[in-house]
Motif scaffolding. Structure first.
Motif, PDB file in Angstrom:
ATOM      1  N   VAL A 143      45.230  13.023  70.149  1.00  0.00           N
ATOM      2  CA  VAL A 143      44.576  14.125  70.853  1.00  0.00           C
ATOM      3  C   VAL A 143      45.233  15.449  70.495  1.00  0.00           C
ATOM      4  N   GLN A 165      44.169  19.084  70.463  1.00  0.00           N
ATOM      5  CA  GLN A 165      42.964  19.211  69.647  1.00  0.00           C
ATOM      6  C   GLN A 165      43.117  20.279  68.557  1.00  0.00           C
ATOM      7  N   GLU A 184      34.036  10.229  72.388  1.00  0.00           N
ATOM      8  CA  GLU A 184      33.261  11.264  71.709  1.00  0.00           C
ATOM      9  C   GLU A 184      33.366  11.122  70.196  1.00  0.00           C
ATOM     10  N   SER A 185      34.546  10.781  69.716  1.00  0.00           N
ATOM     11  CA  SER A 185      34.741  10.594  68.280  1.00  0.00           C
ATOM     12  C   SER A 185      33.897   9.435  67.758  1.00  0.00           C
ATOM     13  N   LEU A 209      38.083  11.528  74.713  1.00  0.00           N
ATOM     14  CA  LEU A 209      38.027  12.119  73.380  1.00  0.00           C
ATOM     15  C   LEU A 209      37.750  11.065  72.311  1.00  0.00           C
ATOM     16  N   ASP A 220      38.550  11.852  63.893  1.00  0.00           N
ATOM     17  CA  ASP A 220      37.406  11.161  63.284  1.00  0.00           C
ATOM     18  C   ASP A 220      37.832  10.413  62.026  1.00  0.00           C
ATOM     19  N   ARG A 251      30.442  10.385  67.031  1.00  0.00           N
ATOM     20  CA  ARG A 251      30.294  11.129  65.786  1.00  0.00           C
ATOM     21  C   ARG A 251      30.413  10.225  64.572  1.00  0.00           C
ATOM     22  N   ARG A 278      43.172  18.082  65.406  1.00  0.00           N
ATOM     23  CA  ARG A 278      41.779  18.531  65.420  1.00  0.00           C
ATOM     24  C   ARG A 278      40.838  17.322  65.471  1.00  0.00           C
ATOM     25  N   PRO A 279      39.650  17.487  66.054  1.00  0.00           N
ATOM     26  CA  PRO A 279      38.708  16.366  66.126  1.00  0.00           C
ATOM     27  C   PRO A 279      38.409  15.750  64.768  1.00  0.00           C
ATOM     28  N   GLU A 280      38.409  16.550  63.706  1.00  0.00           N
ATOM     29  CA  GLU A 280      38.145  15.997  62.370  1.00  0.00           C
ATOM     30  C   GLU A 280      39.218  15.002  61.956  1.00  0.00           C
TER      31      GLU A 280
END
Length: 244
Positions: free
Chosen positions: A194, A95, A149-150, A146, A202, A153, A197-199
């Motif tokens: 994974v 992440q 969750e994405s 993960l 996304d 968003r 970063r989450p961005e």
């Protein structure tokens, strides 16, 4: 067969439009002059034996715009991502954060985040290939939650289109971060995401969701992607800079 001629390479520099244009010149048994710009920006000229450096310089000036254009293209390319290693202390990402790898002995293989370290516990020492396989399997187990969750968003950005919510699956892919089958509303994502970063995750998921509306990579596709995620190029660059 006659012996070919090749003189020792020589370095030359010309002034062109208030800047220096340097190149490596070598004379060979050939009829025409050859120009090459390498990925590191260096310029290499192969000229026919018997011609003069002054004549070559004139040809280089005629080709200067072409040379500068190729140097600029190579300069814009991102630097190659570093290669991952699987020794103790080697950094590995989860992440978007780097964790040094630590090995420990245990009855069963396991990978866990232990404070600021990525702990790999096994009954016996691992080869680099075994450590890589164990870490990839751990990434794959983290991927499903993960990715879900994405989607929570990302999906609200597509509310205006009244689309069928896509199903997600985890699939190891050699050359892609993700893929989409619009007709089935199915999106596959690489577990390697994974590490980012989450961005960045996304961005990839939004990219694949855009394919539910536009199947190719046309201007219409990128116009849509930019409208829904204006800074997508930033996240793409960061993702591609991850160690391979």
């Amino acid at each position: 067969m006659p012996r070919s001629f090749s003189a020792a390479p020589r370095r030359e520099t010309l002034a062109y439009q208030n800047q220096s244009l340097s190149y490596t010149l070598v004379f060979r048994s050939r009829r025409t002059i050859g120009f090459a710009v390498r990925p590191d920006g260096s310029v290499h000229i192969s000229a026919p034996a018997g011609t003069s450096p002054e004549w070559v310089a004139q040809q280089v000036l005629k080709k200067a715009d072409w040379i500068l254009k190729h140097q600029e293209t190579f300069a814009r390319r991102p630097a190659p991502a570093p290669t991952r290693h699987f020794e103790a202390g080697s950094p590995h990402y989860y992440q978007g954060r780097a964790y040094p790898l630590r090995f420990a002995e245990a009855r069963r293989p396991a990978v866990t985040l232990a404070g600021d370290e990525l702990l790999m516990a096994t009954p016996a020492p691992l080869t680099p290939a075994q450590a890589e396989a164990l870490l990839h399997a751990w990434y794959a187990r983290q991927a499903g939650p993960l990715f879900a969750e994405s989607l929570l968003r990302v999906w609200p950005r597509f509310a205006e289109f009244n689309l069928t919510r896509p199903t997600l699956s985890v699939r190891q892919m050699r050359t892609r971060w993700g893929s989409c089958t619009p007709s089935a509303a199915r999106i596959r994502l690489s577990p390697e995401l994974v590490r980012a970063r989450p961005e960045c995750l996304d961005y990839v998921l939004l990219h694949e969701c855009c394919h539910l509306l536009v199947g190719d990579h046309s201007k219409a596709f990128y116009d849509l992607q930019t409208r829904l995620l204006p800074d997508w190029e930033q996240w793409k660059a960061e993702l591609n800079a991850l160690p391979k």
